[in-house]
Design an enzyme around this catalytic site. Structure first.
Site, PDB file in Angstrom:
ATOM      1  N   ASN A 154     -10.848  10.544  19.858  1.00 23.55           N
ATOM      2  CA  ASN A 154     -11.108   9.339  19.328  1.00 23.55           C
ATOM      3  C   ASN A 154     -12.406   8.764  19.631  1.00 23.55           C
ATOM      4  O   ASN A 154     -12.843   7.750  18.949  1.00 23.55           O
ATOM      5  CB  ASN A 154      -9.881   8.375  19.731  1.00 23.55           C
ATOM      6  CG  ASN A 154      -8.710   8.682  18.828  1.00 23.55           C
ATOM      7  OD1 ASN A 154      -8.700   8.659  17.749  1.00 23.55           O
ATOM      8  ND2 ASN A 154      -7.387   8.785  19.776  1.00 23.55           N
TER       9      ASN A 154
ATOM     10  N   GLY B 251      -4.272   6.886  19.287  1.00 26.01           N
ATOM     11  CA  GLY B 251      -5.555   6.120  19.241  1.00 26.01           C
ATOM     12  C   GLY B 251      -6.276   6.242  20.563  1.00 26.01           C
ATOM     13  O   GLY B 251      -7.302   5.212  20.809  1.00 26.01           O
TER      14      GLY B 251
ATOM     15  N   HIS C 170      -4.418  15.168  11.199  1.00 24.52           N
ATOM     16  CA  HIS C 170      -3.050  15.505  12.153  1.00 24.52           C
ATOM     17  C   HIS C 170      -2.250  16.742  11.864  1.00 24.52           C
ATOM     18  O   HIS C 170      -2.030  16.829  10.397  1.00 24.52           O
ATOM     19  CB  HIS C 170      -2.320  14.339  12.317  1.00 24.52           C
ATOM     20  CG  HIS C 170      -2.817  12.808  12.764  1.00 24.52           C
ATOM     21  ND1 HIS C 170      -3.450  12.067  12.251  1.00 24.52           N
ATOM     22  CD2 HIS C 170      -3.436  12.823  14.194  1.00 24.52           C
ATOM     23  CE1 HIS C 170      -4.038  11.279  13.205  1.00 24.52           C
ATOM     24  NE2 HIS C 170      -4.079  11.664  14.208  1.00 24.52           N
TER      25      HIS C 170
END
Lengths: 857, 198
Positions: free
Chosen positions: B93, B65, B177
């Site tokens: 991000n 994050g 991911h």
């Protein structure tokens, strides 16, 4: 009496005799009717409420997902996959298609992140959206965004981008006109608070745009609407066919799990309340019926001498109890139907999806069945006694003549026990819960009988008291141990049932309610960098705002648990099931670790001690406080040692406490809290919240914060919090309301039991009066007698009630248990006081009766 | 003279034996969210470098994050370890949250300048935005990394997830991911782009 000599010969109808008997005992009839009716009204109303609430919740769950089943993947489905999925669906299934993704929209002056929901004509199969123009959008509604280059937007987007209805937005390569604003959206779950406002657009309008190409991070979703099969069954079939862990198959039940959990507690509680109410009323009924039959023993003996067979006498009393049961059922149904509008109003508090509250036919049937059949079944053991009545009974003295009972007579309790077990099973729908509940009830009965009997026996020590009322009161227990024990056990069971409801209510309420004096946030701010904290605080201070719940967050991996490698390597994900892969990936995720001076309002230590002071030396092993459920899931115990990797540095910690966290408090909470003095220098970001603000202020500060602190992210949680707070308050009110009704019913039952007990004592009191006892002495004697019985019965019942509540909480409500001391002591005191007052009033009434009454008994 | 030769020899030997430090300052892609620490690409890269006979230690400084703004304070913390090489793998991000490109540019520039000031070799890992973010934003984002690499004359890994992004067999269920196999490909990509700097 002459009319009774040839009862059968004259052909006098049984019904006539039954009516005559009932008329002659109208006080018993009224009390019996009152008892059974109260229980049945509670049972019928709560069952109707529970059934309708469950139906509404199911509908609501469907509206969260907007269908029975959703199949989704984070890419585009291919035709082969779609064919495989649809080959498993029931015939006649309707299909809906939508795509969800984040994108940037651009106006003339600025760009903004939005969450796009591209829908087709079928959306939503369940639930609805409300538009500012007044339109309600359902599956069958005409949707302008499908055929035109138009878009519906969430209101915050308009203020954030300074736009109005009629202005244009660019999404991908499409120019879309804002046609309307969404004011309510049932597909929004309680927890969902998105990083970006939503916009709705027609799927066909953008299907061929460049937004969907290789590398797009979109959720391709197929929604299925069918009624012929259970969604879970269909979902399992699809999962087996696909064998692809990247495809998610979601049912309506899973979609609403988070928000439905607490509401699920409520319906379980309502089921228990209705069952307990019914148990309680039949307990009162049994007691009254037993007393009534015993008071009729002499009459039966007379009827026998006059030619009425014992079987006929039994039949007469069976018909009597059946008539009373039927009357109680009909009265209860009448009252319940008149209460439906109130229930409808209560239901409206919970869910926007309204289904008319109705009494299901099976409940009507069960009410009549319970009223008639169960009344007979619970009376059966006593009716059996009628067959043993001898004419010699007529020459016995006393108000209560005992019928000889053998051990084999216990067999006659079996039908009633089976009936109650079946009723419980019908309500709980689980063998485990049913067995626990029935066993707890039987266990309590045995404990009450054994301990209560022993305590009553121990009162013999007071037999030698010089104080006459004490001596007389104790003599009652000595001379009539069975009668005294029955009174005590009945009272104890009544108290137990009365205690169950507020105790369970408090436990659920403690889970549902938010902590007192909690400052609810309106905006969560996260990703605040260390060097921004003071600047942000000072800027907010200038605007008279405070940054609440400021919490540091350090990211770390758990690498060892008690010196064993914690993470789980995955060599080939294709060999794992969906669940196995998800569990392993959960272990392999880094965790957010925080530290704080003390506990937040929304958490409490349930085991161990929270580390308040910082570590003495940086080389010390730090103390860890873990959230209990998280620790349970990963198998961490108190005293375990965990090693974290924080940005390449190993940090060791020892678990010294477990915390229970109220996640619905909207306070920043963490699974792992570490002792202060360890991570202060590690790279960290901060999370904070702004207090409750008006919608205009929320808009204003969001815009200001974005321009001053562009790296900081925000989530507007006002809408979500409002919905949760509203639901919490209403649920809490409903729990209170139900518990109060049940308490009232319980008190009524206890009241009628005491009245009957005091009536049973009339003969003794009159005897003593004739022998010269004074009013004061009689009053003292009876009050003392009831004091002993009520004290022992109430104390034992209350303690057992606590134990049973804790047990039920453990199995039904995930171990939530909080003692309601007010109910424990308050209700017990009221019951004891009620016993004493009624005993006193009865004495006064009897003293005023003429001695001739004695000869009527 | 003998002593001087011995001193020089020992210095060379110690330098050779002492592992150099490669720091990867990144987000969840670097952290290896969902995969074990030793299966994330920084650990695989270290293995690869050591297999090639070079003594380097790779520090995984990835935080899920994390945005580019966190790079500044984190760089300060990690500079205490005096890394020899830093791969700056932040910015994804920022893009996913729709941050202004200029803001990301400012933050990444600051981190690069901090490293260069301390004579640390800096490498920039390029990122791409998924097409659903719109052509205009995706293009601006894509161009940011070559622009910075050129401006600061740093090595650019053109795209960190090259050959991995959008391949379901190399990604976890979230489609973003990398899985264990995906991390192996990322390690290879990074290695290829920096091996001459090691």
């Amino acid at each position: 009496m002459s009319s009774t000599t040839c009862i059968e010969a004259r052909g006098v109808s049984l019904i006539k005799w039954v009516i005559r008997e009932l008329r002659g005992n109208y006080q018993f009839c009224l009390l019996f009717l009152l008892n059974i009716s109260i229980g049945l009204v509670g049972f019928i109303c709560l069952d109707a409420y529970k059934t309708t609430l469950s139906m509404s919740l199911k509908e609501q769950a469907k509206s969260f997902l907007s269908a029975e089943l959703a199949v989704t993947v984070r890419r585009l489905f291919n035709d082969q996959e779609i064919n495989k999925i649809e080959s498993q669906l029931p015939a006649g299934t309707q299909r809906g298609h939508l795509r969800e993704f984040f994108s940037m929209v651009t106006s003339k002056s600025q760009s903004r992140l939005v969450q796009v929901k591209a829908i087709d004509q079928t959306y939503p199969f369940y639930g609805q959206m409300a538009l500012r123009s007044g339109k309600k959008i359902e599956s069958s509604s005409e949707k302008e965004i499908l055929s035109q280059k138009k878009v519906w937007v969430y209101p915050e987007l308009l203020s954030q981008m300074k736009l109005e209805v009629g202005d244009s937005l660019i999404l991908g390569d499409q120019n879309l006109v804002i046609a309307d604003v969404i004011t309510d959206d049932t597909s929004q779950t309680f927890r969902l608070a998105s990083l970006a406002p939503k916009i709705y657009v027609g799927l066909d309008q953008i299907k061929d745009s460049s937004l969907f190409s290789k590398g797009s991070t979109i959720s391709d979703v197929f929604l299925y609407h069918f009624e012929k099969e259970e969604p879970q069954v269909v979902a399992e079939r699809i999962k087996k066919t696909l064998q692809d862990n990247t495809i998610q198959v979601l049912t309506d039940k899973e979609a609403s799990e988070d928000s439905g959990r607490v509401l699920g507690y409520l319906t379980d509680y309502l089921g228990l309340v209705s069952l307990i109410g019914l148990f309680m009323s039949f307990l009162g009924g049994v007691y009254l019926y037993r007393s009534y039959l015993f008071s009729r023993v002499k009459n039966v003996a007379i009827y026998n001498t006059l030619g009425l067979t014992r079987a006929r006498a039994q039949l007469m009393y069976i018909v009597q109890v059946a008539v009373l049961g039927l009357l109680a059922s009909l009265v209860s149904l009448g009252i319940s139907y008149s209460l439906l509008p109130v229930l409808q109003k209560l239901l409206a508090e919970f869910t926007p999806i309204q289904i008319a509250v109705h009494i299901p036919m099976k409940t009507v049937f069960l009410a009549i069945f319970s009223g008639v059949v169960i009344s007979i079944l619970v009376g059966l053991p006593f009716l059996r006694g009628l067959s043993k009545i001898q004419v010699s009974t007529l020459f016995q003295e006393g108000s209560e003549i005992h019928l000889e009972m053998k051990l084999s007579d216990l067999f006659f309790y079996a039908p009633a026990a089976v009936a109650f077990w079946s009723l419980t099973f019908w309500q709980a729908n689980s063998f485990m819960v049913t067995n626990i509940f029935v066993s707890a009830f039987l266990g309590a009965l045995i404990i009450l009988s054994v301990i209560g009997g022993a305590l009553l026996q121990s009162l013999r020590l007071l037999q030698k008291s010089r104080y006459w009322p004490v001596k007389q009161a104790v003599l009652f227990f000595v001379r009539r141990p069975i009668s005294a024990l029955v009174s005590l056990v009945s009272l104890g069971l009544g108290v137990l049932l009365i205690q169950l409801l507020p105790q369970l209510k408090t436990s659920i309420q403690s889970e549902v309610e938010m902590p007192k004096n909690l400052s609810l946030p309106s905006i969560f701010i996260f990703d605040i960098q260390s060097d921004q904290v003071e600047i942000l605080k000072s800027w907010l201070g200038e605007n008279n705002l405070k940054l609440n719940y400021l919490s540091p967050m350090v990211r770390g991996r758990i690498i060892r648990h008690n010196n064993q490698t914690f993470e789980e390597r995955i060599e080939n994900q294709n060999t794992l099931t969906r669940e196995e892969e998800s569990e392993k990936r959960f272990r392999n995720r880094a965790v957010n670790i925080s530290y704080r001076e003390g506990l937040a309002e929304s958490e409490e230590v349930v085991q161990g001690k929270f580390p308040v002071d910082p570590v003495k030396s940086p080389n010390d092993i730090a103390e860890l406080s873990l959230e209990k459920k998280y620790a349970e899931r990963l198998g961490f115990k108190l005293g375990d040692e965990l090693t974290f990797d924080v940005q390449g540095v190993e940090i060791k910690g020892k678990v010294t406490s477990f915390r229970k966290v109220k996640w619905n408090s909207f306070q920043p909470n963490f699974f792992i809290l570490i002792q202060r003095g360890v991570l202060e220098d590690a790279p960290q970001t901060y999370l904070g919240a702004l207090p409750r603000l008006t919608p205009e202020q929320v808009d204003h500060y969001q815009k200001e914060l974005v321009s001053r602190f562009p790296n900081v992210s925000m989530i507007d949680v006002t809408r979500v919090i409002n919905r949760v707070v509203e639901l919490t308050e209403k649920m809490s009110f409903s729990l209170e309301f139900m518990a109060l009704i049940a308490l009232f019913a319980g008190f009524m039952v206890i009241y009628s039991m005491i009245i009957q007990q005091t009536r049973d004592r009339r003969w003794d009191l009159n005897m003593l009066k004739i022998l010269g006892a004074k009013e004061g002495q009689l009053a003292q004697m009876l009050v003392l007698e009831f004091f002993f019985i009520s004290l022992i019965g109430t104390a034992l019942g209350a303690l057992l009630g606590l134990g049973v509540s804790a047990g039920i909480s453990l199995f039904l409500f995930e171990g939530l248990f909080v003692v309601n001391y007010a109910a424990l002591f308050g209700a017990s005191a009221v019951i004891i006081l009620m016993c004493l007052i009624l005993a006193y009033l009865t004495t006064r009434k009897i003293v005023r009766e003429k001695p001739a009454v004695f000869f009527e008994m | 003279m003998k002593a001087a030769i011995f001193f020089i020899f020992m210095t060379i030997l110690v330098t050779q034996l002492q592992a150099k430090t490669l720091l990867i300052l990144g987000d969840s892609l670097t952290e290896g969210i969902g995969v074990a620490k030793d299966q994330a690409y920084p650990a695989l890269l270290e293995k690869k470098i050591r297999t090639s006979g070079k003594n380097w230690k790779v520090i995984n400084a990835g935080i899920s994050g994390a945005t580019s703004a966190s790079g500044i304070s984190r760089m300060k913390w990690h500079m205490k370890q005096k890394p020899d090489l830093v791969i700056l793998a932040l910015g994804a991000n920022d893009g996913l949250r729709g941050f202004a490109i200029s803001e990301t540019e400012k933050n990444l520039s600051t981190v690069i300048e901090m490293g260069q000031k301390e004579k640390i070799q800096m490498v920039l890992a390029g990122m791409l935005m998924p097409p659903n973010y719109g052509k205009e934003y995706s293009e601006k984002f894509k161009n940011l990394f070559p622009k910075l690499a050129k401006k600061y004359k740093v090595r650019l890994i053109p795209f960190l997830l090259d050959q991995v992004a959008s391949d379901p067999s190399l990604n976890q269920a979230d489609g973003i991911h990398p899985n264990e196999k995906g991390h192996q490909v990322v390690a290879e990509t990074v290695y290829k782009n920096i091996q001459d700097l090691l």
